[in-house]
Design an enzyme around this catalytic site. Structure first.
Site, PDB file in Angstrom:
ATOM      1  N   ARG A  41      55.301 100.118  96.227  1.00  0.00           N
ATOM      2  CA  ARG A  41      55.328 100.914  97.458  1.00  0.00           C
ATOM      3  C   ARG A  41      56.283 100.310  98.486  1.00  0.00           C
ATOM      4  NH1 ARG A  41      49.129 103.163  98.411  1.00  0.00           N
ATOM      5  NH2 ARG A  41      49.241 104.840  96.852  1.00  0.00           N
ATOM      6  N   SER A  42      55.824 100.121  99.735  1.00  0.00           N
ATOM      7  CA  SER A  42      56.751  99.725 100.799  1.00  0.00           C
ATOM      8  C   SER A  42      57.210  98.273 100.725  1.00  0.00           C
ATOM      9  CB  SER A  42      56.141 100.001 102.171  1.00  0.00           C
ATOM     10  OG  SER A  42      56.149 101.382 102.437  1.00  0.00           O
ATOM     11  N   ALA A  43      56.659  97.480  99.823  1.00  0.00           N
ATOM     12  CA  ALA A  43      57.259  96.165  99.601  1.00  0.00           C
ATOM     13  C   ALA A  43      58.691  96.320  99.107  1.00  0.00           C
ATOM     14  CB  ALA A  43      56.424  95.351  98.612  1.00  0.00           C
ATOM     15  N   LYS A  78      60.853  98.095 100.582  1.00  0.00           N
ATOM     16  CA  LYS A  78      61.712  98.146 101.766  1.00  0.00           C
ATOM     17  C   LYS A  78      62.388  96.812 102.055  1.00  0.00           C
ATOM     18  CE  LYS A  78      59.507 101.880 104.504  1.00  0.00           C
ATOM     19  NZ  LYS A  78      58.319 102.326 103.767  1.00  0.00           N
TER      20      LYS A  78
END
Length: 392
Positions: free
Chosen positions: A72-74, A76
């Site tokens: 997921r947003s890791a 980013k």
């Protein structure tokens, strides 16, 4: 928790870091972990590399040494390294308007949006007036067109709010306009290949067999029947209100994509769909702060840029206080990391990657059991506390 089956942990831990293994075991015994891995580097050397549980959240096949998961947003944080490295190479001016590289982006009041605003969640476009379908989100065309045409929710540069989904198209299109390569290809060729990382934004079909199934899991009650800390009422209300920036930002793709769908995993969505091992996250962050087997990503000046505060205070999307550098979350109450100088990025539901230059620590944690929470998963935090105790 009495009666929990003993967990068989695989991997290695260096002397002095045994607390990390102990905390990892307790995550399975007390915090509802199904399958997970954690890795820690210190001064470019791996000091913990552990995995346990099942490869699939709903299966029985054991997690293997090379099992990877959607983080997921890791994602980013790794994606943020790309524009910073392009800046380091003289290909991007962080203080240039985005329209310098992507002329269409200046539409509807965004002509003053700077490259640094995209990275620090100040661009003002965390939401779309018309959400994209999963197929549109993945096609590489609809997303950039939508964010370029979108009127900002606030004047770019004047406030910050987490660009939960739109970060994919903002960063991805910027990189494509500057380099002619997609962000997934750039990461593969310039970061993952030189460092030997099992990390992908856009999963190749021949690696799909290594990736486990993710899914939601409920965290068990705390020992003694104590109540878990509940989110503030304002936060809960923001997630429930269909008109809030919070709900709309996370709903920029609607309906939500199936994260186990091969088509989603093959999509280049650097906000949410990266796939990684814990080892790859930790090794990547280790290379941001120093040499790893002769490879280093960030020059000292770039490292300073990554963790210099650009945004701080009440986040218009997450509703809590957040701190951001250029593409990275910074240590704070909203996203606790190791120490005040740490920078990195969590993934909603659990995953976490970060580095702490002062201690030389780089950390990666991935899980297939997605619990509620955006930035401070209790399993990840237990592991971070163990690392802190080992480096005190």
């Amino acid at each position: 928790m009495s009666g929990s089956p003993a967990v068989e942990v695989q991997g290695t831990v260096a002397a002095g870091f045994e607390a990390v293994k102990d905390a990892f075991v307790r995550n399975f015994e007390q915090r509802g972990e199904r399958g997970a891995a954690v890795a820690v580097y210190r001064h470019g050397r791996k000091v913990a590399d552990l995995w346990a549980g099942t490869r699939d959240v709903d299966g029985t096949e054991p997690w293997a040494v090379d099992t990877a998961q959607v983080v997921r947003s890791a994602t980013k944080g790794v994606a943020a390294a790309v524009p910073l490295l392009l800046h380091q190479r003289g290909q991007i001016d962080l203080d240039a308007p985005v329209a310098t590289y992507w002329p269409e982006f200046k539409a509807n009041g965004k002509e003053r949006a700077l490259v640094r605003h995209l990275l620090s969640h100040r661009a003002g476009v965390p939401v779309l007036d018309r959400p994209l379908t999963p197929a549109e989100a993945a096609d590489g065309i609809s997303g950039p067109l939508a964010v370029a045409d979108q009127a900002p929710a606030w004047e770019p540069g004047t406030d910050h709010g987490y660009h939960a989904q739109t970060y994919s198209w903002l960063v991805g299109e910027l990189v494509k306009r500057v380099t002619g390569r997609t962000v997934g290809r750039w990461i593969a060729e310039e970061i993952a290949r030189p460092l030997g990382l099992d990390f992908w934004v856009g999963l190749p079909a021949d690696e799909a067999h290594r990736v486990g199934r993710v899914g939601p899991v409920e965290a068990p009650p705390l020992d003694g029947g104590a109540l878990r800390v509940r989110p503030k009422r304002s936060v809960s209300e923001a997630y429930r209100d269909p008109a809030s920036l919070t709900r709309r930002a996370f709903g920029a793709i609607d309906p939500l994509a199936d994260e186990n769908d091969p088509a989603y995993r093959a999509a280049e969505l650097p906000a949410s769909a990266g796939i990684s091992t814990a080892r790859a996250l930790a090794r990547c962050y280790a290379a941001m702060i120093g040499p790893v087997d002769g490879h280093r990503l960030f020059a000292p000046a770039t490292l300073t840029l990554a963790r210099t505060e650009e945004s701080a205070g009440p986040d218009r999307v997450l509703v809590v206080n957040t701190r951001f550098g250029l593409g990275f979350m910074l240590h704070g109450s909203g996203a606790p990391l190791l120490a005040p100088g740490s920078f990195g990025h969590p993934g909603r539901g659990g995953s976490l990657g970060f580095a702490d230059p002062e201690s030389g620590i780089a950390f990666g944690y991935v899980t297939n059991g997605l619990q509620k929470g955006v930035t401070a998963d209790p399993r990840a935090q237990a592991l971070v506390r163990a690392v802190r105790s080992a480096t005190a």
